[in-house]
Design an enzyme around this catalytic site. Structure first.
Site, short mmCIF file in Angstrom:
data_model
loop_
_atom_site.label_atom_id
_atom_site.label_comp_id
_atom_site.label_asym_id
_atom_site.label_seq_id
_atom_site.Cartn_x
_atom_site.Cartn_y
_atom_site.Cartn_z
N CYS A 235 0.94 2.99 3.38
CA CYS A 235 1.82 2.35 4.37
C CYS A 235 3.28 2.65 4.08
O CYS A 235 4.08 2.83 5.00
CB CYS A 235 1.57 0.84 4.39
SG CYS A 235 -0.11 0.38 4.88
N CYS B 218 0.84 -1.20 0.00
CA CYS B 218 0.00 0.00 0.00
C CYS B 218 0.87 1.25 0.00
O CYS B 218 1.79 1.38 0.82
CB CYS B 218 -0.92 -0.01 1.22
SG CYS B 218 -1.84 1.52 1.44
#
Length: 229
Positions: free
Chosen positions: A88, A85
């Site tokens: 992230c 992601c």
């Protein structure tokens, strides 16, 4: 029944339906952007965290208790929602900016992931240069796991976080499980306890770096005498 043939009555009815639908959609959007329907995180006790089984990501993995990570010098630990992601990855890069200061204070920085999919962990390492471990039972994401599903698509905070990460040059993919929310912990040495516990409330909800540093400065490294007591 002549009113059924009245075009002005029909138009007014359709207008009322449209206004009602718009109002309902606006109300739903408003409620989705409050924290009213977000599940409240359950704080993780030190005893709970200490007993978590983690695995190294070597060819011959070693399983150990999580308390090894912070027993001597404390630790900062990122529970990664999904390595692929881009949100992230942006938070990981944020935390890595603290590494020189953490090294100066003698406090290690670690990450845990809940699964190892393809090369996702390896591709995450340019953003997070600390050691990464596997938490197969997803204990760092508990005691009560929290998820964000489709609500994340209509939360303005998620859109802001996404724009910020995109503007920072981060990109990612859709490999792996990404609905179970992650977080960041600062854990003191020995039995000092959890000094900071940041739980994501939505996708891309980054921890406050100043709060991390303030918590880290409270860590009291274990001396040989204190480890024996």
């Amino acid at each position: 029944m002549s009113f059924l043939q009245d075009s002005s009555f029909f138009s007014m009815g359709m207008w009322s339906i449209g206004v009602g639908a718009f109002g309902a959609a606006a109300l739903a959007l408003l409620l989705a952007n409050t924290d009213m329907f977000l599940s409240k995180p359950q704080k993780a006790a030190l005893e709970y965290l200490e007993d978590i089984d983690l695995k190294t990501l070597e060819k011959e993995p070693r399983t150990f208790k999580a308390k090894e990570l912070w027993e001597k010098n404390g630790a900062v630990i990122m529970a990664v929602r999904r390595p692929g992601c881009f949100l992230c990855r942006a938070e990981a890069a944020d935390l890595m900016s603290l590494k020189p200061k953490l090294d100066e204070l003698g406090v290690p920085l670690y990450a845990v992931v809940k699964e190892k999919v393809k090369r996702e962990v390896e591709d995450f390492q340019p953003y997070f240069k600390g050691e990464i471990f596997l938490d197969e039972k997803k204990k760092f994401y508990g005691p009560e796991r929290r998820k964000m599903m489709l609500m994340g698509l209509v939360r303005l905070g998620v859109w802001y976080n996404s724009f910020r990460a995109w503007k920072g040059g981060f990109s990612g993919n859709f490999e792996g499980e990404g609905f179970i929310l992650g977080g960041v912990f600062v854990i003191g040495s020995g039995k000092q306890g959890v000094l900071l516990e940041h739980r994501e409330k939505e996708f891309g909800d980054r921890v406050n770096l100043l709060s991390v540093l303030e918590a880290v400065k409270k860590i009291k490294p274990q001396t040989p005498a204190s480890r024996q007591s």
